[in-house]
Design a protein around this motif. Structure first.
Motif, short mmCIF file in Angstrom:
data_model
loop_
_atom_site.label_atom_id
_atom_site.label_comp_id
_atom_site.label_asym_id
_atom_site.label_seq_id
_atom_site.Cartn_x
_atom_site.Cartn_y
_atom_site.Cartn_z
N THR A 103 0.83 -1.20 0.00
CA THR A 103 0.00 0.00 0.00
C THR A 103 0.86 1.25 0.00
O THR A 103 0.59 2.21 -0.73
N ALA A 104 1.91 1.24 0.80
CA ALA A 104 2.80 2.41 0.86
C ALA A 104 3.45 2.66 -0.49
O ALA A 104 3.54 3.81 -0.94
N VAL A 105 3.92 1.61 -1.15
CA VAL A 105 4.57 1.77 -2.45
C VAL A 105 3.56 2.29 -3.47
O VAL A 105 3.87 3.15 -4.29
N ALA A 106 2.33 1.77 -3.44
CA ALA A 106 1.30 2.20 -4.38
C ALA A 106 0.97 3.68 -4.21
O ALA A 106 0.85 4.42 -5.19
N VAL A 107 0.82 4.12 -2.96
CA VAL A 107 0.52 5.54 -2.71
C VAL A 107 1.70 6.40 -3.15
O VAL A 107 1.53 7.44 -3.80
N GLU A 108 2.91 5.99 -2.79
CA GLU A 108 4.10 6.75 -3.17
C GLU A 108 4.24 6.84 -4.68
O GLU A 108 4.70 7.84 -5.23
N PHE A 109 3.80 5.79 -5.38
CA PHE A 109 3.93 5.70 -6.83
C PHE A 109 3.10 6.78 -7.54
O PHE A 109 3.35 7.08 -8.71
N LEU A 110 2.14 7.36 -6.83
CA LEU A 110 1.33 8.43 -7.44
C LEU A 110 2.20 9.63 -7.80
O LEU A 110 1.87 10.39 -8.72
N GLY A 111 3.31 9.82 -7.08
CA GLY A 111 4.20 10.95 -7.36
C GLY A 111 4.79 10.91 -8.76
O GLY A 111 4.58 11.84 -9.56
N PRO A 112 5.52 9.85 -9.11
CA PRO A 112 6.06 9.80 -10.48
C PRO A 112 4.99 9.70 -11.56
O PRO A 112 5.20 10.17 -12.67
N LEU A 113 3.84 9.11 -11.23
CA LEU A 113 2.75 9.07 -12.21
C LEU A 113 2.27 10.49 -12.54
O LEU A 113 2.00 10.82 -13.70
N VAL A 116 -5.46 2.63 -5.60
CA VAL A 116 -5.08 2.91 -4.21
C VAL A 116 -6.31 2.82 -3.29
O VAL A 116 -6.22 2.30 -2.18
N VAL A 117 -7.44 3.31 -3.77
CA VAL A 117 -8.67 3.22 -2.97
C VAL A 117 -9.03 1.76 -2.71
O VAL A 117 -9.41 1.38 -1.59
N LEU A 118 -8.90 0.93 -3.74
CA LEU A 118 -9.19 -0.50 -3.55
C LEU A 118 -8.20 -1.14 -2.58
O LEU A 118 -8.55 -2.05 -1.83
N MET A 119 -6.96 -0.66 -2.58
CA MET A 119 -5.97 -1.22 -1.68
C MET A 119 -6.18 -0.79 -0.23
O MET A 119 -5.99 -1.57 0.70
N THR A 120 -6.58 0.45 -0.04
CA THR A 120 -6.78 0.96 1.32
C THR A 120 -8.15 0.61 1.90
O THR A 120 -8.34 0.64 3.11
N ARG A 121 -9.11 0.33 1.00
CA ARG A 121 -10.46 -0.06 1.43
C ARG A 121 -11.02 0.85 2.52
O ARG A 121 -11.23 0.44 3.66
N PHE A 136 -9.71 -7.51 -3.26
CA PHE A 136 -9.85 -6.13 -3.71
C PHE A 136 -8.48 -5.47 -3.84
O PHE A 136 -8.23 -4.69 -4.77
N GLN A 137 -7.58 -5.76 -2.93
CA GLN A 137 -6.26 -5.15 -2.95
C GLN A 137 -5.42 -5.64 -4.12
O GLN A 137 -4.63 -4.89 -4.68
N LEU A 138 -5.59 -6.90 -4.50
CA LEU A 138 -4.89 -7.41 -5.67
C LEU A 138 -5.36 -6.72 -6.94
O LEU A 138 -4.56 -6.40 -7.82
N VAL A 139 -6.67 -6.49 -7.03
CA VAL A 139 -7.19 -5.74 -8.18
C VAL A 139 -6.64 -4.32 -8.16
O VAL A 139 -6.25 -3.77 -9.20
N GLY A 140 -6.58 -3.74 -6.97
CA GLY A 140 -6.06 -2.38 -6.84
C GLY A 140 -4.62 -2.26 -7.30
O GLY A 140 -4.27 -1.34 -8.04
N ILE A 141 -3.78 -3.20 -6.91
CA ILE A 141 -2.37 -3.12 -7.29
C ILE A 141 -2.22 -3.35 -8.79
O ILE A 141 -1.34 -2.76 -9.43
N ALA A 142 -3.09 -4.18 -9.38
CA ALA A 142 -3.06 -4.39 -10.83
C ALA A 142 -3.38 -3.08 -11.56
O ALA A 142 -2.76 -2.76 -12.59
#
Length: 291
Positions: free
Chosen positions: A79-89, A112-117, A242-248
């Protein structure tokens, strides 16, 4: 990516001992010693106008590291990596100068929303805030690295910025680590520094000699997935469906953003090792030398 996320996962144990800032300070200090040893800082080649940029980049790198480690202390690694990844995106979308490019960060936000639920009511606000700040730091790192990295290539640039990052982390890191240092702690920090940033940087140099920057950046979009994988294997943070879908979705957004984010290369003379990218333009989703 495996080395980066393994270092992050293993850092959780050190965080318990010396805190996130203490871990950042130790790992950055070890990394600084290594990079200074293998690539002496080209102090004589420094131009006065470049000094403030190098200092700002070092400070941004140090803060990014502290924020990210503070995030994984509170929320799952993936989750932390996914949220942080929003920066370079966001940087890649901004570089595209097209409204359609905003679809990729938006898709990542859905992931990210799916990952954080948030509907479960179990959101760790502080953890997400630290991950978001790390994302801002990553975006800043990309923009500043493009300015500094155009002139100081390879380990030469790192030998200038990582020591500054270590000093930045030391402000909060030394007080956190005080009284908790031991031979085992220092040895662990050295091992983490070898995993990140030393080994990934070497791997990155080899990879970019054999593939285009676009292909490299597209593969780098898999980093959030590696975060989930190492979080599950090392930290036993098993994701829900849900989190697996989110990371995809986050990975897909990263790959898509890499196709639209571009910048114009510079003709600035390079100090240090020669450029290693074989394509016309450098990748937007660069590896981090810290987190």
């Amino acid at each position: 990516m495996l080395s980066v996320q393994l270092s992050s996962a293993l850092a959780v144990g050190l965080i318990d001992a010396v805190g996130p800032a203490g871990t950042a300070w130790l790992r950055l200090s070890m990394g600084a010693v290594i990079f200074v040893a293998i690539a002496r800082p080209p102090l004589r080649s420094l131009r006065r106008p470049e000094v403030p940029w190098i200092l700002v980049l070092g400070v941004a790198t140090g803060l990014m590291t502290v924020f990210f480690l503070a995030a994984i202390e509170r929320i799952p690694l993936g989750t932390a990596v996914a949220v942080e990844f929003l920066g370079p995106l966001a940087v890649a979308a901004w570089r595209a100068h097209a409204r359609s490019a905003l679809a990729w960060p938006a898709l990542a936000v859905v992931g990210v929303v799916l990952m954080t639920r948030p509907w479960t009511g179990e959101i760790n606000t502080a953890g997400l805030a630290f991950a978001g700040l790390a994302g801002v730091g990553w975006a800043t790192y990309i923009l500043l690295t493009q300015r500094i990295g155009d002139r100081y290539a390879g380990t030469t640039g790192l030998s200038l910025t990582i020591p500054v990052a270590a000093l930045t982390a030391a402000v909060a890191g030394i007080p956190q680590a005080h009284g908790h240092l031991s031979g085992q702690v220092l040895l662990t920090a050295l091992g983490l520094a070898l995993l990140m940033p030393v080994l990934p940087f070497v791997c990155e140099m080899v990879a970019l000699r054999h593939m285009t920057p676009t292909a490299f950046g597209t593969l780098m979009a898999l980093e959030p997935a590696f975060g989930v994988l190492l979080g599950a294997m090392v930290l036993h943070q098993t994701p829900a469906a849900f989190q697996l879908v989110g990371i995809a979705l986050v990975v897909a957004a990263g790959a898509g953003a890499q196709r639209v984010g571009r910048r114009t290369p510079t003709d600035e003379p390079v100090v240090g090792s020669p450029p290693i990218a074989i394509g016309k333009e450098p990748t937007e989703l660069v590896t981090r030398t810290t987190s």
